[in-house]
Enzyme design. Sequence first.
Site, mmCIF file in Angstrom:
data_model
loop_
_atom_site.group_PDB
_atom_site.id
_atom_site.type_symbol
_atom_site.label_atom_id
_atom_site.label_comp_id
_atom_site.label_asym_id
_atom_site.label_seq_id
_atom_site.Cartn_x
_atom_site.Cartn_y
_atom_site.Cartn_z
ATOM 1 N N ASP A 49 61.703 64.289 -6.254
ATOM 2 C CA ASP A 49 62.191 62.909 -6.311
ATOM 3 C C ASP A 49 61.083 61.922 -5.973
ATOM 4 O O ASP A 49 61.016 60.833 -6.544
ATOM 5 C CB ASP A 49 63.347 62.716 -5.329
ATOM 6 C CG ASP A 49 64.583 63.473 -5.768
ATOM 7 O OD1 ASP A 49 64.814 63.559 -6.989
ATOM 8 O OD2 ASP A 49 65.294 63.993 -4.895
ATOM 9 N N GLY A 50 60.218 62.319 -5.037
ATOM 10 C CA GLY A 50 59.105 61.452 -4.641
ATOM 11 C C GLY A 50 58.233 61.112 -5.846
ATOM 12 O O GLY A 50 57.759 59.982 -5.984
ATOM 13 N N ARG A 54 57.382 57.402 -7.447
ATOM 14 C CA ARG A 54 56.020 56.921 -7.737
ATOM 15 C C ARG A 54 55.865 56.528 -9.192
ATOM 16 O O ARG A 54 55.210 55.546 -9.519
ATOM 17 C CB ARG A 54 54.982 57.983 -7.344
ATOM 18 C CG ARG A 54 54.690 58.003 -5.853
ATOM 19 C CD ARG A 54 53.444 58.812 -5.543
ATOM 20 N NE ARG A 54 53.569 60.203 -5.970
ATOM 21 C CZ ARG A 54 54.262 61.132 -5.297
ATOM 22 N NH1 ARG A 54 54.883 60.815 -4.179
ATOM 23 N NH2 ARG A 54 54.330 62.366 -5.743
ATOM 24 N N ASN A 122 66.082 53.603 -5.112
ATOM 25 C CA ASN A 122 66.930 54.149 -4.044
ATOM 26 C C ASN A 122 67.475 53.049 -3.138
ATOM 27 O O ASN A 122 68.663 52.825 -3.072
ATOM 28 C CB ASN A 122 66.127 55.110 -3.149
ATOM 29 C CG ASN A 122 66.098 56.529 -3.680
ATOM 30 O OD1 ASN A 122 66.849 56.878 -4.575
ATOM 31 N ND2 ASN A 122 65.214 57.342 -3.115
ATOM 32 N N ALA A 163 70.202 59.563 -0.454
ATOM 33 C CA ALA A 163 68.921 59.667 0.249
ATOM 34 C C ALA A 163 69.065 59.141 1.691
ATOM 35 O O ALA A 163 69.940 59.588 2.430
ATOM 36 C CB ALA A 163 67.838 58.939 -0.548
#
Length: 265
Positions: A49-50, A54, A122, A163
């Site tokens: 997910d990171g 990005r 998010n 999250a």
Amino acid sequence: MIEKFNIFANGDEVSARIVREVREKMRSAGAEYCEEEEEADLIFCIGGDGALLRLLRQYDFPQAPIVGINTGHLGFFQEIPVDGIDEFISMLQHGDYHIQENSALSADICTEGGLKKITAINEIVIRGEGERLMHLDMSIGENYISRFSGDGILICTPAGSTAYNYSLGGVIVDPEVNMLQVTPIAPVNNSAYRSFTSGIIVPTNKTIEILPAKDEDRFVVVIEDGRIVARDDVKKVTVRVAERKAKIVRFSNYNFWSKVKDKIL
Ligand code: NAP
Ligand code: MN
């Protein structure tokens, strides 16, 4: 039929191997790699997910849909497991997929130095740097709601509900529901301070405005999807639903609630 594709990847070894594999397999399926994401019909996002967060930041919420290959830890946004690439390329080339349009948040951060605009998929968090109690005044759609005392306030999208919001006791929201969620972070309630303690659900046509209550409260940080984008001298933060959306490729077996069950519960 996908003709041109671009790839965005994590820096790790596994992702680098998957990049090579995807390039070769997409070429064999008749598609061409292109450097410019603006020209692509599809963008592969390799990582967790990171990596998707990005990608959205770097490519500025691209027009082309994104398909995620999960080499990360959780991969809530990611759709393809590393051992499923062949099957999914064939589904891609046959058009057996749909595009999920995920709402994003935009915020205007008014600081001593000027106005800064951000977009998050998010959440946006307005919080202190930890050492002291923060006091923030919150309005929803022009109506002053309350003064909040605590660590800070989080505002998330349905996609972001699983999250940081979830760790704070916020509600998990099906991305088919259009709304914003406001979640308090460590609200204080005693005879000196009264803060809202539950989440607040806001329709997508309303804005949420947060102002430091006192001069000393202007030392807040504003966080966009886990990255600090402003600190100190913040005068006002206005959050609303963004015009842009994150377009994520989902295959026929996609189901939000089975992802929740497998990855969260
Ligand atoms: P990170 O610190 O590596 O990741 C935090 C975790 O959140 C990772 O496991 C990440 O998945 C997962 N994640 C990200 N977006 C998600 C979503 N929409 N639903 C469910 N899980 C999700 O940093 P990062 O990967 O750049 O992610 C930034 C996010 O971390 C922020 O947007 C915030 O929501 C979250 N965060 C959570 C807490 C908390 O829970 N206390 C505190 C700070 C930040 P991957 O492993 O696949 O990357
Ligand atoms: Mn991560």
